[in-house]
Design a protein around this motif. Structure first.
Motif, PDB file in Angstrom:
ATOM      1  N   LYS A  51      -2.319  -5.142  -1.012  1.00  0.00           N
ATOM      2  CA  LYS A  51      -2.423  -3.883  -0.263  1.00  0.00           C
ATOM      3  C   LYS A  51      -1.122  -3.084  -0.308  1.00  0.00           C
ATOM      4  N   ASP A  79      -4.690 -13.560  -3.951  1.00  0.00           N
ATOM      5  CA  ASP A  79      -5.421 -12.302  -3.978  1.00  0.00           C
ATOM      6  C   ASP A  79      -5.194 -11.617  -5.331  1.00  0.00           C
ATOM      7  N   TYR A 241       3.695  -6.184   8.764  1.00  0.00           N
ATOM      8  CA  TYR A 241       2.549  -6.908   9.318  1.00  0.00           C
ATOM      9  C   TYR A 241       1.361  -5.989   9.619  1.00  0.00           C
ATOM     10  N   ASP A 243      -1.733  -6.328   8.706  1.00  0.00           N
ATOM     11  CA  ASP A 243      -3.048  -6.979   8.710  1.00  0.00           C
ATOM     12  C   ASP A 243      -3.597  -7.231  10.107  1.00  0.00           C
ATOM     13  N   ASN A 244      -2.767  -7.835  10.963  1.00  0.00           N
ATOM     14  CA  ASN A 244      -3.234  -8.163  12.316  1.00  0.00           C
ATOM     15  C   ASN A 244      -2.058  -8.552  13.190  1.00  0.00           C
ATOM     16  N   ASN A 247      -0.068 -11.878  12.401  1.00  0.00           N
ATOM     17  CA  ASN A 247       0.986 -11.771  11.391  1.00  0.00           C
ATOM     18  C   ASN A 247       2.273 -11.238  11.995  1.00  0.00           C
TER      19      ASN A 247
END
Length: 368
Positions: A51, A79, A241, A243-244, A247
């Motif tokens: 990403k 990934d 961070y 993502d969430n 993280n």
């Protein structure tokens, strides 16, 4: 009377003033020209960065100063990181194993160095977002100063939970001396000559450290080389961070657990004094508003003035650090989060192990 200043009030004013002093000097990279035509190698360690990586590679392609080579070191990603890098035409190296007593990032950068040929090495994290003149300024500063030059990126936020990182960013900058020969380094963006990098022993000297930048700075200073650091405001961003929230917690947990012992005790004491005033204001205004237990002056006006004095200070000093300005007037929320992560990190440090990007890392080898 509200204007009667007792000892506690005077100490709170003093603690508030410390915040201004600690954030008074936040230097940016100087705007100077590159000397000659140096060969610059940009080394990017990447583990599951599908990403973030495209943004960095696009920005590097648009630089006013073009690097000689860009090398992405794929650190066992699961990934699409490697494919994305290959599609842009940059050099991609696969790290298929991790030697004992090495952290993933340090081994990736050592591998990148082994496969590079530039006179100047620039180490960039995959989530950084450089402005158009970043490489020019960074390379020119390395040529001018020598040693190790680094940048703490401006923290760009998008989602509400990212606002919780405000105090971590602020305390991190308050705790160190920035500028020429400040003696601190920031891992997201570092640059050095190949000659100086080899002189200090490359990333081998920090192989086992999670927060490698602090110890790399020590290695340069031990070799008699300068270590200089700047903020990235309007020159280099990152979105930490994205993502969430887990993280975010793990990331700052890692930094707390491994770098706390590296901060100057004088600065740490000053930071703790300022934090104590901030925590006091974070509790006493809501307490006086809702009739909760508290000590000191219980006047709502008194505590309101104290609260908004710290809120306004936060709004001003955080501007060049990250996009947290709305959060500053609701600072008790990031205060609670900060304390929770701090306590969690201390427990993890005592336990002797942290987890980062799917790897378990011992904290018992982090001391010098």
């Amino acid at each position: 009377m509200i204007m009667d200043l007792d000892i506690l009030s005077m100490t709170l004013i003093f603690r508030w003033l410390i915040g201004w002093i600690l954030m008074w000097n936040l230097p940016r990279l100087p705007d100077i020209a590159v000397i000659g035509s140096p060969k610059v190698s940009v080394l990017i360690p990447a583990r599951n960065e599908e990403k973030s990586l495209p943004h960095l590679l696009t920005a590097l392609n648009n630089q006013s100063f073009k690097p000689y080579e860009i090398i992405v070191i794929d650190d066992q990603s699961i990934d699409n990181t490697a494919n994305i890098a290959q599609q842009t035409g940059v050099k991609v190296i696969q790290n298929n194993f991790l030697p004992k007593d090495w952290t993933g990032k340090n081994w990736a950068l050592k591998t990148g160095y082994n496969n590079s040929s530039g006179d100047i090495l620039v180490f960039l994290d995959a989530d950084t977002e450089p402005g158009q003149d970043l490489l020019r300024r960074l390379v020119a500063t390395v040529q001018h100063l020598g040693g190790l030059v680094s940048i703490q990126p401006y923290h760009r936020t998008e989602r509400p939970y990212e606002q919780l990182a405000m105090l971590f960013n602020l305390v991190g900058l308050m705790s160190v001396k920035l500028g020429v020969r400040g003696g601190v380094a920031f891992g997201p963006a570092m640059a050095t000559s190949r000659e100086n990098y080899e002189l200090v022993g490359s990333h081998e000297v920090v192989a086992k450290y999670v927060v490698e930048d602090w110890f790399m700075a020590h290695a340069y200073e031990s070799s008699g080389l300068p270590v200089s650091a700047y903020i990235g405001y309007e020159q280099l961003n990152y979105r930490m961070y994205p993502d969430n929230i887990q993280n975010l917690i793990d990331g700052f947990d890692k930094n707390f657990a491994t770098a706390a012992g590296e901060v100057s005790w004088v600065r740490m004491f000053a930071v703790l004094l300022w934090l104590s005033g901030l925590f006091w204001a974070a509790w006493c205004f809501p307490a006086s508003l809702f009739g909760l237990p508290m000590v000191g002056n219980q006047s709502l006006l008194y505590n309101g003035v104290l609260y908004f004095a710290f809120a306004i200070q936060l709004a001003i000093v955080i501007k060049p650090v990250g996009s947290f300005r709305l959060t500053t007037f609701f600072f008790p929320i990031p205060v609670v989060f900060f304390l929770a992560v701090f306590i969690k990190s201390i427990l993890k440090l005592k336990h002797g192990q942290i987890e980062w990007k799917g790897r378990k890392i011992s904290t018992r080898i982090q001391s010098k």
